[in-house]
Design an enzyme around this catalytic site. Structure first.
Site, PDB file in Angstrom:
ATOM      1  N   HIS A 137      78.561  41.065  12.148  1.00 14.41           N
ATOM      2  CA  HIS A 137      79.131  42.392  12.401  1.00 14.41           C
ATOM      3  C   HIS A 137      79.022  42.811  13.862  1.00 14.41           C
ATOM      4  O   HIS A 137      79.619  43.798  14.269  1.00 14.41           O
ATOM      5  CB  HIS A 137      78.448  43.438  11.509  1.00 14.41           C
ATOM      6  N   ASP A 188      80.576  46.303  21.543  1.00 14.73           N
ATOM      7  CA  ASP A 188      80.534  46.693  20.130  1.00 14.73           C
ATOM      8  C   ASP A 188      81.296  45.645  19.327  1.00 14.73           C
ATOM      9  O   ASP A 188      82.376  45.209  19.745  1.00 14.73           O
ATOM     10  CB  ASP A 188      81.239  48.062  19.977  1.00 14.73           C
TER      11      ASP A 188
HETATM   12  P1  ADQ Z   1      77.684  50.448  13.857  1.00 10.70           P
HETATM   13  O1  ADQ Z   1      77.049  50.035  15.131  1.00 10.70           O
HETATM   14  O2  ADQ Z   1      76.889  51.366  13.015  1.00 10.70           O
HETATM   15  O3  ADQ Z   1      78.151  49.212  12.971  1.00 10.70           O
HETATM   16  P2  ADQ Z   1      80.474  51.652  13.744  1.00 10.70           P
HETATM   17  O4  ADQ Z   1      81.416  50.551  13.439  1.00 10.70           O
HETATM   18  O5  ADQ Z   1      81.036  52.626  14.699  1.00 10.70           O
HETATM   19  O6  ADQ Z   1      79.089  51.167  14.339  1.00 10.70           O
HETATM   20  O7  ADQ Z   1      80.154  52.379  12.380  1.00 10.70           O
HETATM   21  C1  ADQ Z   1      79.419  53.547  12.367  1.00 10.70           C
HETATM   22  C2  ADQ Z   1      79.670  54.283  11.049  1.00 10.70           C
HETATM   23  O8  ADQ Z   1      78.690  55.313  10.969  1.00 10.70           O
HETATM   24  C3  ADQ Z   1      81.048  54.930  11.000  1.00 10.70           C
HETATM   25  O9  ADQ Z   1      81.594  54.799   9.722  1.00 10.70           O
HETATM   26  C4  ADQ Z   1      80.746  56.386  11.325  1.00 10.70           C
HETATM   27  O10 ADQ Z   1      81.586  57.323  10.683  1.00 10.70           O
HETATM   28  C5  ADQ Z   1      79.337  56.539  10.803  1.00 10.70           C
HETATM   29  N1  ADQ Z   1      78.682  57.606  11.590  1.00 10.70           N
HETATM   30  C6  ADQ Z   1      78.423  57.621  12.910  1.00 10.70           C
HETATM   31  N2  ADQ Z   1      77.898  58.817  13.264  1.00 10.70           N
HETATM   32  C7  ADQ Z   1      77.852  59.558  12.152  1.00 10.70           C
HETATM   33  C8  ADQ Z   1      77.420  60.883  11.859  1.00 10.70           C
HETATM   34  N3  ADQ Z   1      76.954  61.702  12.799  1.00 10.70           N
HETATM   35  N4  ADQ Z   1      77.506  61.321  10.583  1.00 10.70           N
HETATM   36  C9  ADQ Z   1      77.975  60.511   9.627  1.00 10.70           C
HETATM   37  N5  ADQ Z   1      78.407  59.264   9.830  1.00 10.70           N
HETATM   38  C10 ADQ Z   1      78.338  58.784  11.080  1.00 10.70           C
HETATM   39  C11 ADQ Z   1      78.104  47.777  13.099  1.00 10.70           C
HETATM   40  C12 ADQ Z   1      78.660  47.195  14.408  1.00 10.70           C
HETATM   41  C13 ADQ Z   1      80.086  47.680  14.627  1.00 10.70           C
HETATM   42  C14 ADQ Z   1      80.961  47.297  13.426  1.00 10.70           C
HETATM   43  C15 ADQ Z   1      80.311  47.732  12.124  1.00 10.70           C
HETATM   44  C16 ADQ Z   1      81.048  47.180  10.910  1.00 10.70           C
HETATM   45  O11 ADQ Z   1      77.826  47.562  15.498  1.00 10.70           O
HETATM   46  O12 ADQ Z   1      80.641  47.107  15.816  1.00 10.70           O
HETATM   47  O13 ADQ Z   1      82.227  47.937  13.541  1.00 10.70           O
HETATM   48  O14 ADQ Z   1      78.957  47.286  12.043  1.00 10.70           O
HETATM   49  O15 ADQ Z   1      81.166  45.795  10.991  1.00 10.70           O
END
Ligand code: ADQ
Length: 476
Positions: free
Chosen positions: A158, A368
């Protein structure tokens, strides 16, 4: 008959109540597949135990069978907080300066993965396919093979794969990569991460790897299929969240509170990879360069605290507190504050309402794997009057979302220019960009990602069992 699917990840996020508004797209998609294939989700319970016991607690969670293992405190320290979060996470995000190279962390990682294999192996039936997720569990297939498991095993990363020149700073990097050749299929979000993996295999002295047609690879006497599987969001679920009563109420509340100012929004876990300091500095540069637009805008940065037991996360948290406070102190007027900085989480329907109220989405990680916030922001927009996505060129999402305003997040001037451009982009152009981006969001729906990975894993060409015995002997 198609065999069962076994999903393995460090934390098991199958929801107790699948209808709850806070369940993420990945958890929903994997749970749905597990219900369909009568499968099992295996991982750490999040609990510690005084003494290791090789057994799993089996539970039903909203129709999904989950198998949870408790770990000893030393395992949590060395495997989870240590090797996963202080070694591999920073290294894979190109932060060698934050990477810990402790021998005990590597040993804890190997020990804990071997423990997972000890509990998981007896739960696997002959026709099952096993899908292992993420950097916490890279060597797990090797440990399962050592226990005689012959099933198809796939791995999905991921996070980004790092450049070879950085990966080699990891002691035992070759052993880590060698363990990946016990998978049948390895998936990455982007061509770029896959190419970096291929570069290591083809160029690292001593690996003696060969690039085969169709993204297959051969090294260490074994062969593995690799592929690009870009993850996305649960588009339908997100659209429902946007239309829900709470989504609509949140939109109204946000809209009223901005008092006709244009809202710029950022939503990220508090993590040094997300480029939050650089983002605030870019926004400050915008306020400085465009004094006439100051009181027309407002930045809402929603940033839940994460991994707070790790020092580097406490440091970045303190720096962000100070930076947001300084910028507010310097630029605020009696009736206007440039930044609303919040350390909290919201439900998915509330997030959808917040995104929809924003004219600009700022998604500017320094590195990312994919970044799902970029896709959520697009899915939440009003097609008649959509907001503009500013996206880091270093997010995996940039490989597909070229219609966003792509920026170099390290440059505060580029960030400032992009904010200005986003705020002044004519409606027709905003609509055109949004339509192209929304198409990408639909084309990469999380269920497509899941189904393509599982179908590819089921179809992968495998060496015969005899070859495999040779491979197992090589690994021992
Ligand atoms: P993350 O590093 O966690 O995931 P991301 O893909 O942006 O990053 O996902 C974050 C999730 O958390 C999103 O669904 C977002 O809505 C949620 N989130 C963030 N802030 C929030 C808040 N304040 N309240 C509620 N929800 C919140 C890892 C990798 C990424 C990859 C994903 C999936 O680092 O690059 O996209 O896995 O593979």
């Amino acid at each position: 008959m198609t065999g069962r699917l076994i999903v393995v990840s460090n934390r098991v996020s199958a929801p107790k109540d699948p209808a709850a508004g806070s369940v993420g797209g990945l958890a929903m998609a994997l749970s749905a597949a597990l219900r369909k294939f009568d499968g099992l989700w295996f991982g750490w319970s999040g609990e510690t135990t005084a003494e290791w016991k090789p057994e799993a607690k089996i539970e039903d969670r909203g129709g999904v069978t989950v198998a949870l293992v408790d770990l000893e405190a030393q395992d949590v320290d060395e495997y989870y907080n240590g090797y996963a979060n202080k070694t591999l996470w920073p290294l894979f995000h190109h932060r060698v300066d934050l990477t810990a190279y402790e021998r005990s962390y590597g040993e804890g990682y190997e020990r804990t993965n071997a423990r997972f294999a000890e509990v998981l192996a007896p739960l696997i039936q002959p026709d099952d396919v096993v899908w292992i997720h993420d950097y916490h569990m890279i060597p797990l297939a090797r440990d399962l093979r050592r226990r005689g498991i012959r099933n198809r095993i796939g791995f999905f990363l991921h996070v980004p794969w790092p450049a070879r020149q950085l990966l080699v700073t990891l002691p035992h990097h070759r052993r880590l990569v060698e363990s990946m050749f016990d998978y049948d299929l390895i998936g990455f979000h982007t061509r770029e991460w896959l190419d970096l993996f291929r570069d290591y295999v083809a160029s690292e002295p001593g690996v003696d790897g060969r690039l085969l047609p169709n993204d297959a690879l051969e090294a260490f006497g074994r062969r593995v299929q690799t592929g690009v599987f870009p993850i996305g969001i649960d588009v339908e679920g997100f659209e429902q969240a946007k239309e829900s009563a709470l989504g609509a109420r949140t939109f109204d509340r946000m809209f009223a509170s901005t008092a006709f100012r244009k809202l710029i929004v950022g939503v990220d876990r508090l993590d040094y990879s997300k480029g939050l300091e650089q983002r605030l500095l870019g926004y400050e540069q915008f306020l400085e360069s465009h004094p006439d637009m100051r009181s027309e805008v407002l930045l809402l940065q929603v940033t839940p605290i994460s991994r707070d037991e790790v020092d580097a996360y406490q440091d970045i948290r303190a720096r962000l507190d100070a930076l947001a406070g300084r910028i507010n102190g310097e630029y605020a007027e009696m009736d206007w504050q440039p930044i609303r900085y919040l350390n909290r989480t919201y439900r998915r329907d509330q997030l959808a309402g917040i995104y929809r109220a924003a004219r600009v989405g700022l998604v500017t990680p320094l590195r990312d794997g994919m970044n799902l916030v970029a896709k959520e922001f697009v899915a939440a927009q009003d097609p008649e009057d959509p907001g503009v996505l500013i996206l880091s060129r270093f997010a995996g999402a940039a490989e597909q979302m070229g219609e966003a305003l792509l920026v170099n997040p390290f440059s505060r001037e580029e960030l400032s220019d992009a904010i200005h451009r986003a705020l002044t982009l004519p409606l027709a152009e905003r609509r055109r960009k949004w339509e192209a981006l929304m198409q990408v969001v639909r084309d990469t729906d999380v269920s497509i990602w899941r189904d393509e990975f599982v179908a590819t894993l089921r179809a992968v060409d495998r060496p015969s069992d005899d070859d495999h015995d040779a491979g197992a002997a090589h690994a021992a």
